[in-house]
Design an enzyme around this catalytic site. Sequence first.
Site, short mmCIF file in Angstrom:
data_model
loop_
_atom_site.label_atom_id
_atom_site.label_comp_id
_atom_site.label_asym_id
_atom_site.label_seq_id
_atom_site.Cartn_x
_atom_site.Cartn_y
_atom_site.Cartn_z
N GLU A 1 -38.07 19.12 74.75
CA GLU A 1 -39.48 18.94 74.40
C GLU A 1 -39.75 19.60 73.05
OE1 GLU A 1 -42.42 17.40 75.36
OE2 GLU A 1 -43.20 18.49 73.64
N ALA B 1 -57.13 7.78 84.21
CA ALA B 1 -57.39 7.06 85.47
C ALA B 1 -56.13 6.30 85.88
CB ALA B 1 -58.54 6.08 85.28
N ARG C 1 -56.07 15.58 83.01
CA ARG C 1 -54.66 15.50 82.61
C ARG C 1 -53.93 16.84 82.73
NH1 ARG C 1 -52.82 11.36 78.89
NH2 ARG C 1 -54.35 9.72 78.81
N ARG D 1 -63.59 11.12 72.71
CA ARG D 1 -63.36 11.55 74.09
C ARG D 1 -64.15 12.82 74.34
NH1 ARG D 1 -56.82 11.24 74.71
NH2 ARG D 1 -57.02 10.13 76.64
N ASP E 1 -44.52 5.38 76.91
CA ASP E 1 -45.15 5.02 75.63
C ASP E 1 -44.12 4.79 74.53
OD1 ASP E 1 -47.68 5.08 76.69
OD2 ASP E 1 -48.51 6.41 75.15
N ALA F 1 -50.46 5.07 81.40
CA ALA F 1 -49.74 6.11 82.12
C ALA F 1 -49.17 5.56 83.43
CB ALA F 1 -50.67 7.30 82.39
C1 LIG Z 1 -57.85 7.45 74.53
C2 LIG Z 1 -56.78 7.17 75.56
C3 LIG Z 1 -57.14 7.02 76.90
C4 LIG Z 1 -56.16 6.72 77.86
N1 LIG Z 1 -56.54 6.55 79.15
C5 LIG Z 1 -55.63 6.15 80.07
C6 LIG Z 1 -56.02 5.93 81.42
O1 LIG Z 1 -57.18 6.12 81.80
N2 LIG Z 1 -55.06 5.51 82.30
C7 LIG Z 1 -53.75 5.33 81.92
O2 LIG Z 1 -52.92 4.93 82.78
N3 LIG Z 1 -53.34 5.56 80.64
C8 LIG Z 1 -54.25 5.96 79.72
N4 LIG Z 1 -53.85 6.19 78.44
C9 LIG Z 1 -52.42 6.05 78.09
C10 LIG Z 1 -51.62 7.30 78.50
O3 LIG Z 1 -52.25 8.43 77.97
C11 LIG Z 1 -50.20 7.20 78.00
O4 LIG Z 1 -49.63 5.97 78.39
C12 LIG Z 1 -49.30 8.34 78.54
O5 LIG Z 1 -49.91 9.59 78.42
C13 LIG Z 1 -47.97 8.34 77.80
O6 LIG Z 1 -47.13 9.33 78.32
P1 LIG Z 1 -45.69 9.58 77.67
O7 LIG Z 1 -45.12 10.73 78.42
O8 LIG Z 1 -44.91 8.31 77.61
O9 LIG Z 1 -45.97 9.98 76.16
P2 LIG Z 1 -46.68 11.31 75.61
O10 LIG Z 1 -47.76 11.77 76.50
O11 LIG Z 1 -47.01 11.03 74.19
O12 LIG Z 1 -45.53 12.41 75.68
C14 LIG Z 1 -44.46 12.43 74.76
C15 LIG Z 1 -43.83 13.82 74.78
O13 LIG Z 1 -42.69 13.81 73.93
C16 LIG Z 1 -42.75 14.90 73.06
N5 LIG Z 1 -42.08 14.48 71.82
C17 LIG Z 1 -42.52 13.59 70.90
N6 LIG Z 1 -41.62 13.42 69.92
C18 LIG Z 1 -40.57 14.24 70.22
C19 LIG Z 1 -39.33 14.51 69.59
N7 LIG Z 1 -38.98 13.93 68.43
N8 LIG Z 1 -38.47 15.41 70.18
C20 LIG Z 1 -38.80 16.01 71.37
N9 LIG Z 1 -39.98 15.78 72.01
C21 LIG Z 1 -40.85 14.90 71.44
C22 LIG Z 1 -44.22 15.20 72.85
O14 LIG Z 1 -44.45 16.55 72.45
C23 LIG Z 1 -44.77 14.91 74.25
O15 LIG Z 1 -44.70 16.02 75.11
C24 LIG Z 1 -54.80 6.55 77.47
C25 LIG Z 1 -54.43 6.73 76.12
C26 LIG Z 1 -55.41 7.04 75.17
C27 LIG Z 1 -54.97 7.22 73.74
#
Ligand SMILES: Cc1cc2nc3c(=O)[nH]c(=O)nc-3n(C[C@H](O)[C@H](O)[C@H](O)COP(=O)(O)OP(=O)(O)OC[C@H]3O[C@@H](n4cnc5c(N)ncnc54)[C@H](O)[C@@H]3O)c2cc1C
Length: 432
Positions: free
Chosen positions: A40, A53, A132, A215, A326, A339
């Site tokens: 991380e 949500a 969250r 937000r 993502d 999410a």
């Molecule tokens: C405004 C908004 C509202 C949303 N509302 C919803 C909702 O209501 N319901 C829903 O299902 N989804 C929602 N989403 C989408 C949801 O937030 C994301 O799909 C989800 O949080 C993505 O999770 P993730 O773990 O894939 O990525 P992230 O949460 O981006 O986590 C990535 C992790 O990787 C780490 N990282 C990044 N680059 C590196 C690197 N080079 N080396 C090591 N670590 C690294 C970061 O520090 C982070 O901890 C919303 C998104 C937004 C922007």
Amino acid sequence: MASTGSSSKSYSIAVVGGGISGLCLAIGLLQYDIPLTIYEAAPHFGEIGAGVAFGPNAGRAMELLSPKIYQAFLKCKTGNADNSKSDSWFTIRVGDARKEDKEGYVREGKKVGDALFDVPMHSGGGRGGVYRAHFLDELVKEVPDGVAKFDKRLVELGEAQDGSGDVVLTFADGSTAQHSAIIGCDGIKSLTRKWLVGRDNPASKAVFSGKYAYRGLIPMDEAVDLLGDDAARNSQMYLGYHGHLLTFPIAHGKTMNVVAFSSRDTWEDEKWVVATSKQDMEDDFQGWGPHVTKIVKAMQKPDIWALFEHPPCDTYTKGRVCLLGDAAHATTPHQGAGAGQCIEDSYILANLVKDANDVNGLQRAFSAFDQVRRERTQKIVKTSHEAGQMYEFELFGDDLDKIEESYKHRMRWIWDIDLEAQLEQAQQIMKQ
Ligand SMILES: Cc1cc2nc3c(=O)[nH]c(=O)nc-3n(C[C@H](O)[C@H](O)[C@H](O)COP(=O)(O)OP(=O)(O)OC[C@H]3O[C@@H](n4cnc5c(N)ncnc54)[C@H](O)[C@@H]3O)c2cc1C
């Protein structure tokens, strides 16, 4: 290499990123004693102070993936307060007073801010909003000490020179690590994705969707004073021209989560989250009705979130590297589904990796994952973009009949997926 103990597997996996994707995947893999390390970039696990949500598909994915994750969700989730709204995704209202006709109506007998219709969503599988940071805290408890390494920002990937076919990760602090395979859970700005699809490929980077969001959180007592019980304690969506606003309860009904959306053609700032003034936000919602105006005024310290999305890429895997969450398919949030896809992905991939006994098996697992997940997750990115346009009178104009008709069906395919059947399909592919 960190692991939970004795494992029959002859490989080790690097999970890059410890957000919802990285943690859910890791918890899923650890229950099968798969050797792994989470890398991380941040000094500790953390999520922003906002709501997220989950639909019934996400609840079901958590239940199938791991009882621990499902329990964490049940502990944090908040649904609509009103029992008669338990099967309602959102109550839809027009928020923008510019939609009023000469008599002051937005639809027959309905004024700005009045409830027009509910979007039906069955509640099976568990669904609801969570704060969250609370949800992430619960997930973190399920990751044993030593599995995660912090302050490890991945900056380069390459093949090991020892003939093993392993992948070498280089971090910003100059250190390196060698693993049999990597799963990139590094989010919308994923470095793993850039490496996998090629930096010159337009699909390597997310593009601005034309929408941004403010937000905020409002204490529920204050929200009830402003809006009344029904509108504050149950999920609401207020539609308008090139903007919309949604609210839903989180933190066991103590807080109302608010996301207020607006539009612009381009996003030039390098940062995607920028501080803004209350005045800017109020200006964006000039001409809207009393509900939206009150909510916007009550939001403190607004931040603007530029909403980016990934162009579709041709594959989620190359060699011993795979993308998840993502990093693979970042979407706009207009279906509340991003999410949820991270958790569905984790369920499918953890169960495929469980059956992989060596690196060849791992590659087959990655390939099967790509084949069953890519179409669905990329369709979500596309339909989410369209949904945002619909809420903002850009898809069917401001024709509320067409909008209502579309709302009633457009998200069913997301919520009603048979995930066990999808896993079975992937397992068949993996065996071939
Ligand atoms: C405004 C908004 C509202 C949303 N509302 C919803 C909702 O209501 N319901 C829903 O299902 N989804 C929602 N989403 C989408 C949801 O937030 C994301 O799909 C989800 O949080 C993505 O999770 P993730 O773990 O894939 O990525 P992230 O949460 O981006 O986590 C990535 C992790 O990787 C780490 N990282 C990044 N680059 C590196 C690197 N080079 N080396 C090591 N670590 C690294 C970061 O520090 C982070 O901890 C919303 C998104 C937004 C922007």
